[in-house]
Motif scaffolding. Sequence first.
Motif, PDB file in Angstrom:
ATOM      1  N   ARG A 159       0.832  -1.198   0.000  1.00 46.39           N
ATOM      2  CA  ARG A 159       0.000   0.000   0.000  1.00 46.39           C
ATOM      3  C   ARG A 159       0.876   1.260   0.000  1.00 46.39           C
ATOM      4  O   ARG A 159       0.598   2.232  -0.705  1.00 46.39           O
ATOM      5  N   ALA A 160       1.968   1.248   0.811  1.00 41.72           N
ATOM      6  CA  ALA A 160       2.862   2.402   0.869  1.00 41.72           C
ATOM      7  C   ALA A 160       3.596   2.601  -0.456  1.00 41.72           C
ATOM      8  O   ALA A 160       3.748   3.735  -0.935  1.00 41.72           O
ATOM      9  N   ILE A 161       4.033   1.495  -1.058  1.00 36.66           N
ATOM     10  CA  ILE A 161       4.734   1.593  -2.343  1.00 36.66           C
ATOM     11  C   ILE A 161       3.806   2.121  -3.428  1.00 36.66           C
ATOM     12  O   ILE A 161       4.175   2.980  -4.239  1.00 36.66           O
ATOM     13  N   ASP A 162       2.584   1.621  -3.443  1.00 33.33           N
ATOM     14  CA  ASP A 162       1.608   2.089  -4.430  1.00 33.33           C
ATOM     15  C   ASP A 162       1.320   3.576  -4.248  1.00 33.33           C
ATOM     16  O   ASP A 162       1.180   4.329  -5.226  1.00 33.33           O
ATOM     17  N   MET A 163       1.267   4.019  -2.979  1.00 32.49           N
ATOM     18  CA  MET A 163       1.022   5.432  -2.708  1.00 32.49           C
ATOM     19  C   MET A 163       2.201   6.292  -3.174  1.00 32.49           C
ATOM     20  O   MET A 163       2.025   7.400  -3.686  1.00 32.49           O
ATOM     21  N   TYR A 164       3.411   5.762  -2.995  1.00 30.00           N
ATOM     22  CA  TYR A 164       4.594   6.501  -3.452  1.00 30.00           C
ATOM     23  C   TYR A 164       4.603   6.631  -4.973  1.00 30.00           C
ATOM     24  O   TYR A 164       4.902   7.700  -5.524  1.00 30.00           O
ATOM     25  N   LEU A 165       4.270   5.536  -5.674  1.00 34.34           N
ATOM     26  CA  LEU A 165       4.225   5.576  -7.145  1.00 34.34           C
ATOM     27  C   LEU A 165       3.140   6.533  -7.635  1.00 34.34           C
ATOM     28  O   LEU A 165       3.303   7.216  -8.650  1.00 34.34           O
ATOM     29  N   TYR A 206       5.160 -12.432  -4.243  1.00 35.34           N
ATOM     30  CA  TYR A 206       3.814 -12.941  -4.481  1.00 35.34           C
ATOM     31  C   TYR A 206       3.254 -13.656  -3.264  1.00 35.34           C
ATOM     32  O   TYR A 206       2.122 -13.399  -2.840  1.00 35.34           O
ATOM     33  N   HIS A 207       4.044 -14.549  -2.682  1.00 37.82           N
ATOM     34  CA  HIS A 207       3.532 -15.385  -1.597  1.00 37.82           C
ATOM     35  C   HIS A 207       3.362 -14.626  -0.281  1.00 37.82           C
ATOM     36  O   HIS A 207       2.771 -15.158   0.667  1.00 37.82           O
ATOM     37  N   ARG A 208       3.865 -13.371  -0.195  1.00 43.27           N
ATOM     38  CA  ARG A 208       3.741 -12.586   1.038  1.00 43.27           C
ATOM     39  C   ARG A 208       2.591 -11.584   0.978  1.00 43.27           C
ATOM     40  O   ARG A 208       2.437 -10.748   1.857  1.00 43.27           O
ATOM     41  N   LEU A 209       1.784 -11.663  -0.076  1.00 43.58           N
ATOM     42  CA  LEU A 209       0.625 -10.785  -0.211  1.00 43.58           C
ATOM     43  C   LEU A 209      -0.655 -11.589  -0.094  1.00 43.58           C
ATOM     44  O   LEU A 209      -0.712 -12.764  -0.483  1.00 43.58           O
ATOM     45  N   ALA A 217      -4.676  -8.356  -2.199  1.00 41.49           N
ATOM     46  CA  ALA A 217      -3.552  -7.531  -2.637  1.00 41.49           C
ATOM     47  C   ALA A 217      -3.008  -8.015  -3.989  1.00 41.49           C
ATOM     48  O   ALA A 217      -2.651  -7.204  -4.852  1.00 41.49           O
ATOM     49  N   ARG A 218      -2.963  -9.333  -4.190  1.00 48.39           N
ATOM     50  CA  ARG A 218      -2.474  -9.869  -5.473  1.00 48.39           C
ATOM     51  C   ARG A 218      -3.394  -9.451  -6.614  1.00 48.39           C
ATOM     52  O   ARG A 218      -2.932  -9.089  -7.704  1.00 48.39           O
ATOM     53  N   GLN A 219      -4.690  -9.516  -6.371  1.00 46.33           N
ATOM     54  CA  GLN A 219      -5.630  -9.100  -7.406  1.00 46.33           C
ATOM     55  C   GLN A 219      -5.442  -7.626  -7.757  1.00 46.33           C
ATOM     56  O   GLN A 219      -5.523  -7.232  -8.921  1.00 46.33           O
ATOM     57  N   MET A 244      -2.268  -7.171  -9.988  1.00 42.02           N
ATOM     58  CA  MET A 244      -2.439  -7.578 -11.390  1.00 42.02           C
ATOM     59  C   MET A 244      -3.242  -6.557 -12.195  1.00 42.02           C
ATOM     60  O   MET A 244      -3.184  -6.548 -13.423  1.00 42.02           O
ATOM     61  N   GLN A 245      -3.977  -5.675 -11.513  1.00 42.36           N
ATOM     62  CA  GLN A 245      -4.773  -4.673 -12.217  1.00 42.36           C
ATOM     63  C   GLN A 245      -4.204  -3.255 -12.070  1.00 42.36           C
ATOM     64  O   GLN A 245      -4.798  -2.291 -12.532  1.00 42.36           O
ATOM     65  N   ASN A 246      -3.040  -3.132 -11.425  1.00 34.69           N
ATOM     66  CA  ASN A 246      -2.466  -1.816 -11.115  1.00 34.69           C
ATOM     67  C   ASN A 246      -1.532  -1.381 -12.237  1.00 34.69           C
ATOM     68  O   ASN A 246      -0.439  -1.941 -12.405  1.00 34.69           O
ATOM     69  N   ASP A 247      -1.923  -0.378 -12.996  1.00 37.72           N
ATOM     70  CA  ASP A 247      -1.093   0.080 -14.119  1.00 37.72           C
ATOM     71  C   ASP A 247       0.041   0.995 -13.678  1.00 37.72           C
ATOM     72  O   ASP A 247       0.869   1.400 -14.495  1.00 37.72           O
ATOM     73  N   ARG A 248       0.127   1.345 -12.371  1.00 36.00           N
ATOM     74  CA  ARG A 248       1.248   2.143 -11.886  1.00 36.00           C
ATOM     75  C   ARG A 248       2.482   1.294 -11.666  1.00 36.00           C
ATOM     76  O   ARG A 248       3.600   1.801 -11.634  1.00 36.00           O
ATOM     77  N   LEU A 249       2.279  -0.011 -11.496  1.00 30.67           N
ATOM     78  CA  LEU A 249       3.406  -0.911 -11.247  1.00 30.67           C
ATOM     79  C   LEU A 249       4.133  -1.217 -12.549  1.00 30.67           C
ATOM     80  O   LEU A 249       3.562  -1.141 -13.637  1.00 30.67           O
ATOM     81  N   PRO A 250       5.405  -1.589 -12.471  1.00 32.75           N
ATOM     82  CA  PRO A 250       6.150  -1.954 -13.687  1.00 32.75           C
ATOM     83  C   PRO A 250       5.532  -3.187 -14.356  1.00 32.75           C
ATOM     84  O   PRO A 250       5.031  -4.091 -13.678  1.00 32.75           O
ATOM     85  N   LEU A 251       5.587  -3.224 -15.686  1.00 38.58           N
ATOM     86  CA  LEU A 251       4.955  -4.304 -16.459  1.00 38.58           C
ATOM     87  C   LEU A 251       5.521  -5.661 -16.090  1.00 38.58           C
ATOM     88  O   LEU A 251       4.801  -6.662 -16.032  1.00 38.58           O
ATOM     89  N   LYS A 252       6.802  -5.710 -15.828  1.00 45.07           N
ATOM     90  CA  LYS A 252       7.441  -6.981 -15.494  1.00 45.07           C
ATOM     91  C   LYS A 252       6.836  -7.590 -14.227  1.00 45.07           C
ATOM     92  O   LYS A 252       6.609  -8.806 -14.155  1.00 45.07           O
ATOM     93  N   LEU A 253       6.546  -6.723 -13.245  1.00 48.00           N
ATOM     94  CA  LEU A 253       5.993  -7.228 -11.987  1.00 48.00           C
ATOM     95  C   LEU A 253       4.571  -7.739 -12.179  1.00 48.00           C
ATOM     96  O   LEU A 253       4.219  -8.819 -11.680  1.00 48.00           O
ATOM     97  N   THR A 254       3.731  -6.996 -12.891  1.00 47.50           N
ATOM     98  CA  THR A 254       2.349  -7.435 -13.082  1.00 47.50           C
ATOM     99  C   THR A 254       2.304  -8.728 -13.890  1.00 47.50           C
ATOM    100  O   THR A 254       1.500  -9.620 -13.612  1.00 47.50           O
ATOM    101  N   THR A 255       3.179  -8.858 -14.906  1.00 46.04           N
ATOM    102  CA  THR A 255       3.233 -10.095 -15.705  1.00 46.04           C
ATOM    103  C   THR A 255       3.637 -11.274 -14.833  1.00 46.04           C
ATOM    104  O   THR A 255       3.065 -12.368 -14.928  1.00 46.04           O
ATOM    105  N   GLU A 256       4.612 -11.036 -13.989  1.00 45.34           N
ATOM    106  CA  GLU A 256       5.079 -12.098 -13.104  1.00 45.34           C
ATOM    107  C   GLU A 256       3.971 -12.555 -12.167  1.00 45.34           C
ATOM    108  O   GLU A 256       3.774 -13.753 -11.949  1.00 45.34           O
TER     109      GLU A 256
END
Length: 565
Positions: A436-442, A462-465, A469-471, A474-486
Motif C-alpha cells: 500500500r505504501a509503495i503504491d502510494m509513493y508511485l 507474491y507469496h507474502r501478499l 492484494a495480489r488481485q 495484477m490490475q495496477n497500471d502504476r506498477l512496472p509491467l514486469k511485476l504485473t506479468t510475473e
Amino acid sequence: MKKGFQFAGYDKATIGTITLDCQSPYGEKRNRCALLPPNVPILAHSLERTQRNWIARSNSPTDIIIQVGDSSFHLHKLAIASRSEYLNRLVFQRGSNREKAGDSLIIQMKNLPGGKKTFELVVKFCYGRKIDITAANIVPLYCAAHFLEMSEDVEEGNLISKTESFLTFLILSSWKDTFRILKSSESISPWAKDLHIVKRCSEAIAWKLCTNPNASSFTCESETPLSNNSVDNWWFEDVSCLRIDHFIEVIQSIRKRGTKPELVGSCIEHWTRKWFSQVTFGLDKETPIPITLQLHRISTECLISILPSEENSVTCNFLLHLIKAGVMLKINSELLCVLERRVALMLEKCRVPDLLVKNQGDKDSLYDVSVVLRVLRFYVCGMSSNQSAKPHSVGRLVDGYLTQVARDENLTMESFKSLVEALPQKARHCDDNLYRAIDMYLKAHPNLAEEDRTDACRVLEYHRLSHEARQHVMQNDRLPLKLTTEFVLLEQVNMATSMTSNGSNYRRTNAQTIIRVNKDMEKRQITNAQEISMMKKDVEMIKSQLLEVYSCKMKLQNQLKRCIR
C-alpha cells in the motif's frame, strides 16, 4: 498603596526600608528596598552629572577621580576609601592603575560588576544618599560590593551586609523576583556563580516548587491559599525564560527534590522547543556563524546530559528532534548514540505521529526520514541479541510511517527505498501494508522511470501478499509491467496447482469409495458386471483429466522461466 516592612533582627536605620509596589506588570507586588547608611564621613550637597562625568559637590574639593568605563567620577578619598578596602589599597598604595591630575588621584577601575550604573549606586551609598534597590539591580550591586570589599570589617552597616539581607529576603519570599534575580545575573555570570547566587536561586525555586504546588503565590506579606485548580506544569513558562546554564542549575535542583521524571522531561522539552524554534543554525545576521553553531552545539549536549533516564520521562518525538539537531550541529557521537539507543528501545510502543520530524527547507522533503532511518538501523542491530524484541510491532509502525511519508512529492527514491529495506523480512507477517505504501509513493511520483519503479517494487513477493492484494497488483497500471506479468503467471500456476491438488483428493476419494463399494458387493454377493464396467470408465476419465492438468502446469512453468530470464 505601599506598606513598610522591617527585617527581623535589624534596626531600620541600619538596614533601610522595604516597600511593596502593587503596580507590577507581573501581577504581583514588586519588592523594593531603600538603603540609608548610618555613618557618613563626608556629606555631598549634590551629585551632579555632566555628560559622562559625575561630580560630588561638598564643602571640600574633590581629590580623586575614578574612571569606570567611559565615565569619570570626581569624588573624595575619605568618602570612598572609608567603606571600600579595595579602593583604600589603591588610594594609599602605589600601583600601575593610578595617576595624578593636579591635586587629584586618578584610578582606573576595570571589570567592576555592573559597570558605571552600579558604581553610581555605590557612590550614592558612600555619600549617605538614599538608593533604591530592586530585584533587577540587587545582584550587580551585591557583586560590586564584594568586588570593592565593602564588608563589616571596614565599616559597620556596610554595603555587603545590607545587600545580602535584601537578596536573601527576595530569594526566599518572591517567586517572580527569584527569576528576575537570575535574569539580572546573566551579564555578570562568573561573579553570580562564585558568590552562589545562581545556586541559591535554583534551590529556592526547587524548594518552593516541591513544598507549594502554587509557588507563584509566594509574597513577602503572607502565603496565599493553595489553588485546587493548579496545573503541574504552570511553572514551565517561567523556567523556560532562563538561559541554558541557569536552566540546567534549576533542573538539577528540582531533580534533587524528587520531582517526577516525566514532569522534568516535559519541562526540558518545553525549554528546548521555545529556544530551538529561534535557532537559525548560522543564519542569524547578528551572530557570526561559528559562534552560533558552537553555542547551539554546547546547549544541545548539555540538554542531552540532563535528560531523565527513567522510562517514558521524555517523548520519542522530542528525542528524534534532538537527534536531528545533534546531527546538524555535529555533537559528540557518544551522546548521539545514547539518543538513538533510547529511541530504538521505545519503537515497539510508538505511534506514527511520534516519528514525524518536519524539515524546514522548501526544497527538502516534508519529514526528515534520515533521523528515523538512523534509529531503525540501530534497532535492527540490537534485535538479534534481544530475546524480548517484538519486530512485528515495529514492522506495522514502519509501514504506517511509510504510508504517511510516501505522499510527499519531494521524498527521494533513495530515501524511500532505504526505509523500505531498513527492516528484515521477518519483521512483517505479510507485505500488504508495505505494498500500500509503495503504491502510494508511485501514485505521488507519476514521472518515475520504469527502472526506478521496478527498483521500488523489488521487495514485493507474491507469496507474502494476501489474495486481495495480489488481485490489486495484477490490475495496477502504476506498477512496472514486469511485476504485473510475473504476478499473473504466478497466479495461473497457483490455480493450476490448486486444481491438481483438488484432483488428487478427488481420485483418493473415488478410490476409497470403490473399495467400500467392493466390500459391500462382496458382502451382498452383488455380481452386476455393468456397474463394475461403469466404475472403471469413471476411473479412466479421472486419469485422463489429471494428465491434462499436469501438462498445462508444465507449460505454464516453462513460460514463467522464459519471462524471468
